[in-house]
Design a protein around this motif. Structure first.
Motif, PDB file in Angstrom:
ATOM      1  N   UNK A   6      34.298  45.368  36.299  1.00 37.46           N
ATOM      2  CA  UNK A   6      32.850  45.331  36.103  1.00 37.46           C
ATOM      3  C   UNK A   6      32.370  46.162  34.929  1.00 37.46           C
ATOM      4  N   UNK A   7      32.956  47.294  34.708  1.00 38.71           N
ATOM      5  CA  UNK A   7      32.484  48.190  33.654  1.00 38.71           C
ATOM      6  C   UNK A   7      33.115  47.887  32.299  1.00 38.71           C
ATOM      7  N   UNK A   8      33.848  46.794  32.193  1.00 33.12           N
ATOM      8  CA  UNK A   8      34.385  46.397  30.907  1.00 33.12           C
ATOM      9  C   UNK A   8      35.776  46.912  30.599  1.00 33.12           C
ATOM     10  N   UNK A   9      36.366  47.723  31.446  1.00 36.78           N
ATOM     11  CA  UNK A   9      37.699  48.235  31.147  1.00 36.78           C
ATOM     12  C   UNK A   9      38.753  47.196  31.530  1.00 36.78           C
ATOM     13  N   UNK A  10      39.843  47.187  30.816  1.00 35.25           N
ATOM     14  CA  UNK A  10      40.923  46.248  31.077  1.00 35.25           C
ATOM     15  C   UNK A  10      41.797  46.748  32.220  1.00 35.25           C
ATOM     16  N   UNK A  11      42.455  45.812  32.889  1.00 37.99           N
ATOM     17  CA  UNK A  11      43.396  46.195  33.939  1.00 37.99           C
ATOM     18  C   UNK A  11      44.648  46.775  33.303  1.00 37.99           C
ATOM     19  N   UNK A  12      45.168  47.817  33.915  1.00 43.98           N
ATOM     20  CA  UNK A  12      46.415  48.409  33.435  1.00 43.98           C
ATOM     21  C   UNK A  12      47.575  47.482  33.790  1.00 43.98           C
ATOM     22  N   UNK A  13      48.717  47.649  33.137  1.00 43.82           N
ATOM     23  CA  UNK A  13      49.887  46.817  33.475  1.00 43.82           C
ATOM     24  C   UNK A  13      50.280  46.930  34.951  1.00 43.82           C
ATOM     25  N   UNK A  14      50.160  48.121  35.522  1.00 47.03           N
ATOM     26  CA  UNK A  14      50.482  48.312  36.933  1.00 47.03           C
ATOM     27  C   UNK A  14      49.565  47.499  37.830  1.00 47.03           C
ATOM     28  N   UNK A  15      48.280  47.457  37.480  1.00 40.87           N
ATOM     29  CA  UNK A  15      47.326  46.683  38.282  1.00 40.87           C
ATOM     30  C   UNK A  15      47.515  45.182  38.076  1.00 40.87           C
ATOM     31  N   UNK A  16      47.899  44.779  36.864  1.00 41.29           N
ATOM     32  CA  UNK A  16      48.238  43.378  36.631  1.00 41.29           C
ATOM     33  C   UNK A  16      49.376  42.974  37.549  1.00 41.29           C
ATOM     34  N   UNK A  17      50.388  43.835  37.656  1.00 41.18           N
ATOM     35  CA  UNK A  17      51.533  43.551  38.507  1.00 41.18           C
ATOM     36  C   UNK A  17      51.103  43.434  39.967  1.00 41.18           C
ATOM     37  N   UNK A  18      50.246  44.337  40.414  1.00 36.70           N
ATOM     38  CA  UNK A  18      49.753  44.274  41.789  1.00 36.70           C
ATOM     39  C   UNK A  18      48.981  42.983  42.042  1.00 36.70           C
ATOM     40  N   UNK A  19      48.148  42.584  41.085  1.00 32.53           N
ATOM     41  CA  UNK A  19      47.390  41.347  41.234  1.00 32.53           C
ATOM     42  C   UNK A  19      48.334  40.141  41.292  1.00 32.53           C
ATOM     43  N   UNK A  20      49.296  40.079  40.380  1.00 31.33           N
ATOM     44  CA  UNK A  20      50.248  38.969  40.358  1.00 31.33           C
ATOM     45  C   UNK A  20      51.085  38.928  41.635  1.00 31.33           C
ATOM     46  N   UNK A  21      51.534  40.083  42.070  1.00 31.59           N
ATOM     47  CA  UNK A  21      52.335  40.166  43.297  1.00 31.59           C
ATOM     48  C   UNK A  21      51.513  39.731  44.505  1.00 31.59           C
ATOM     49  N   UNK A  22      50.251  40.113  44.539  1.00 32.49           N
ATOM     50  CA  UNK A  22      49.357  39.718  45.633  1.00 32.49           C
ATOM     51  C   UNK A  22      49.132  38.215  45.639  1.00 32.49           C
ATOM     52  N   UNK A  23      48.941  37.637  44.459  1.00 28.91           N
ATOM     53  CA  UNK A  23      48.745  36.187  44.365  1.00 28.91           C
ATOM     54  C   UNK A  23      49.975  35.425  44.849  1.00 28.91           C
ATOM     55  N   UNK A  24      51.149  35.883  44.450  1.00 28.90           N
ATOM     56  CA  UNK A  24      52.388  35.221  44.881  1.00 28.90           C
ATOM     57  C   UNK A  24      52.555  35.352  46.399  1.00 28.90           C
TER      58      UNK A  24
END
Length: 161
Positions: A6-24
């Protein structure tokens, strides 16, 4: 493509991994529920995730809550993802991090309507499914996650022949 919070900051690589892992995990839970019973699917998922452990350390309650929060966020991206796939995915992500999580399914009658709900707990804390779920629903199924095992650093002797 970058996902912005929401505040415009990008997701860190660790959070990208968590999101991808959650989706899978959510996708696997959705597909698995169409062809397997809940207890068998939970056990299979926990066994697979325990073999794919990320770290040899035990997961903290804060890390388990964070994994559950990412499962909840990812569930918004997959249409029709309700409480049971979310609870299964949370259980698997916790198992992948060396934790022990319990899946609960409960029923309740509200306004002459039958309702069911699933949630996941670690100890006494509800990770996903609402903190008041244990009080509102009568538990009819409890599926214990796989007990955390030490990550093997080497193959068993039978595999080395």
């Amino acid at each position: 493509m970058a996902v912005r919070k929401r505040r415009g900051s990008l997701l860190s690589p660790r959070r990208w991994l968590l999101l991808a892992e959650s989706l899978v995990a959510l996708a696997c839970a959705r597909v698995g529920l169409r062809c397997m019973q809940v207890a068998a699917l939970s056990a299979t998922g926990c066994r697979v995730c325990a073999k794919l452990r990320i770290d040899s350390q035990q997961i903290s309650p804060q890390q388990a809550r964070e994994a559950a929060a990412w499962v909840h966020r990812a569930s918004r991206l997959i249409p029709g993802t309700q409480c049971l796939p979310q609870a299964l995915a949370t259980q698997w992500l916790v198992a992948r991090r060396g934790g022990f999580c319990t899946l609960h399914v409960g029923v309740a009658r509200r306004d002459s309507a039958f309702r069911s709900h699933a949630w996941a707990t670690m100890g006494d804390a509800v990770l996903i499914g609402g903190g008041n779920a244990p009080r509102l629903y009568r538990e009819i199924l409890r599926v214990e996650g796989a007990a955390p095992a030490a990550r093997p650093d080497t193959a068993p002797a039978a595999w080395s022949r």
